[in-house]
Design a protein around this motif. Structure first.
Motif, PDB file in Angstrom:
ATOM      1  N   GLU A   1     -13.479  12.332  11.961  1.00  0.00           N
ATOM      2  CA  GLU A   1     -12.986  13.099  13.223  1.00  0.00           C
ATOM      3  C   GLU A   1     -12.822  12.124  14.169  1.00  0.00           C
ATOM      4  O   GLU A   1     -11.792  12.248  14.980  1.00  0.00           O
ATOM      5  N   ASP A   2     -13.619  11.298  14.355  1.00  0.00           N
ATOM      6  CA  ASP A   2     -13.580  10.188  15.487  1.00  0.00           C
ATOM      7  C   ASP A   2     -12.170   9.237  15.309  1.00  0.00           C
ATOM      8  O   ASP A   2     -11.664   8.984  16.406  1.00  0.00           O
ATOM      9  N   VAL A   3     -12.074   8.963  14.082  1.00  0.00           N
ATOM     10  CA  VAL A   3     -10.760   8.160  13.944  1.00  0.00           C
ATOM     11  C   VAL A   3      -9.439   9.046  14.250  1.00  0.00           C
ATOM     12  O   VAL A   3      -8.809   8.566  14.745  1.00  0.00           O
TER      13      VAL A   3
ATOM     14  N   GLU B   1      -4.812  10.625  17.446  1.00  0.00           N
ATOM     15  CA  GLU B   1      -4.192  11.501  18.087  1.00  0.00           C
ATOM     16  C   GLU B   1      -3.789  10.994  19.609  1.00  0.00           C
ATOM     17  O   GLU B   1      -2.735  11.168  20.173  1.00  0.00           O
ATOM     18  N   GLY B   2      -4.849   9.944  20.143  1.00  0.00           N
ATOM     19  CA  GLY B   2      -4.702   9.492  21.567  1.00  0.00           C
ATOM     20  C   GLY B   2      -3.384   8.562  21.372  1.00  0.00           C
ATOM     21  O   GLY B   2      -2.592   8.322  22.294  1.00  0.00           O
TER      22      GLY B   2
ATOM     23  N   CYS C   1      -4.273  14.929  11.720  1.00  0.00           N
ATOM     24  CA  CYS C   1      -5.562  15.085  12.556  1.00  0.00           C
ATOM     25  C   CYS C   1      -6.160  16.583  12.608  1.00  0.00           C
ATOM     26  O   CYS C   1      -7.372  16.472  12.653  1.00  0.00           O
ATOM     27  N   ARG C   2      -5.068  17.370  12.848  1.00  0.00           N
ATOM     28  CA  ARG C   2      -5.870  18.946  12.885  1.00  0.00           C
ATOM     29  C   ARG C   2      -6.498  19.332  11.333  1.00  0.00           C
ATOM     30  O   ARG C   2      -7.693  19.810  11.486  1.00  0.00           O
ATOM     31  N   GLU C   3      -5.922  18.728  10.276  1.00  0.00           N
ATOM     32  CA  GLU C   3      -6.591  19.073   9.024  1.00  0.00           C
ATOM     33  C   GLU C   3      -7.785  18.579   8.880  1.00  0.00           C
ATOM     34  O   GLU C   3      -8.978  18.952   8.421  1.00  0.00           O
TER      35      GLU C   3
END
Length: 212
Positions: A198-200, A205-206, A149-151
């Motif tokens: 990024e939304d995904v 992440e959540g 997710c950070r990538e």
């Protein structure tokens, strides 16, 4: 406390994986379309068709996911999380298809290196989305998912920078206002693909934070 391994009722993880695979296939076809556009109308048409096939296949997967969601008593994730994840995966492909059709419908003169670069960044995001989704079956993979997710977030920032540079060059060098409007629309669509990735990533992440 939730089990580290998520319940698999409803085949949701299989559906997520199948959809994420179509996201990658559509992204690859978009890169292919932009790469060959200047040299072969026939090959460009073929790549655009592949984007359409991926989008249609993904739509069917989305519909099946919703069907499973309505019929399943136990779900591996919160129902809202399932809905958000599959919907946002679908949004990536919808934007990918919009970008592909805009390129072909606008009758632009040629594809710029900046457009190709933006599509390649989008593909890199899509590949990380696919990998992160595949790891969802166990929260033991939470650290790997968060790293991916950070990538994705870093790639989205890179796409922002690439688009700003592309826009700057466009406004400096393109004398034809009609062509400028066309290229601007294409750049914005290509950058928005990375926003949808990024939304995904934010949803993933959540899910990790909530279920770890």
């Amino acid at each position: 406390m939730l089990s580290r391994f998520m319940p698999r009722d409803g085949k949701f993880f299989d559906l997520f994986n199948a959809h994420a695979e179509q996201v990658v296939l559509g992204s690859k076809a978009l890169v292919g379309l932009l790469t060959v556009f200047n040299g072969s109308d026939e090959e460009a048409e073929k790549q655009c068709h592949l984007v359409d096939v991926a989008e249609k296949t993904a739509d069917n997967i989305t519909h099946e996911t919703m069907r499973q969601l309505h019929k399943s008593f136990i779900t591996p994730l919160d129902r809202e999380e399932i809905h958000q994840l599959i919907t946002n995966l679908d949004n990536i492909l919808d934007l990918t298809q919009d970008a592909a059709h805009t390129v072909t419908l606008y009758n632009i003169r040629h594809i710029t290196p900046e457009a190709i670069k933006l599509s390649e960044i989008g593909l890199q995001c899509a590949e990380r989305v696919r990998t992160a989704v595949s790891l969802l079956t166990s929260m033991d993979n939470g650290g790997q998912i968060l790293k991916l997710c950070r990538e994705i977030d870093e790639l989205e920032s890179a796409a922002d920078r690439e688009m700003r540079g592309a826009m700057s060059r466009l406004f400096r060098e393109e004398p034809d206002v009609r062509e400028l409007i066309k290229y601007r629309a294409i750049y914005e669509l290509l950058e928005t693909v990375t926003d949808r990735c990024e939304d995904v990533a934010n949803i993933l992440e959540g899910i990790v934070i909530e279920n770890s």
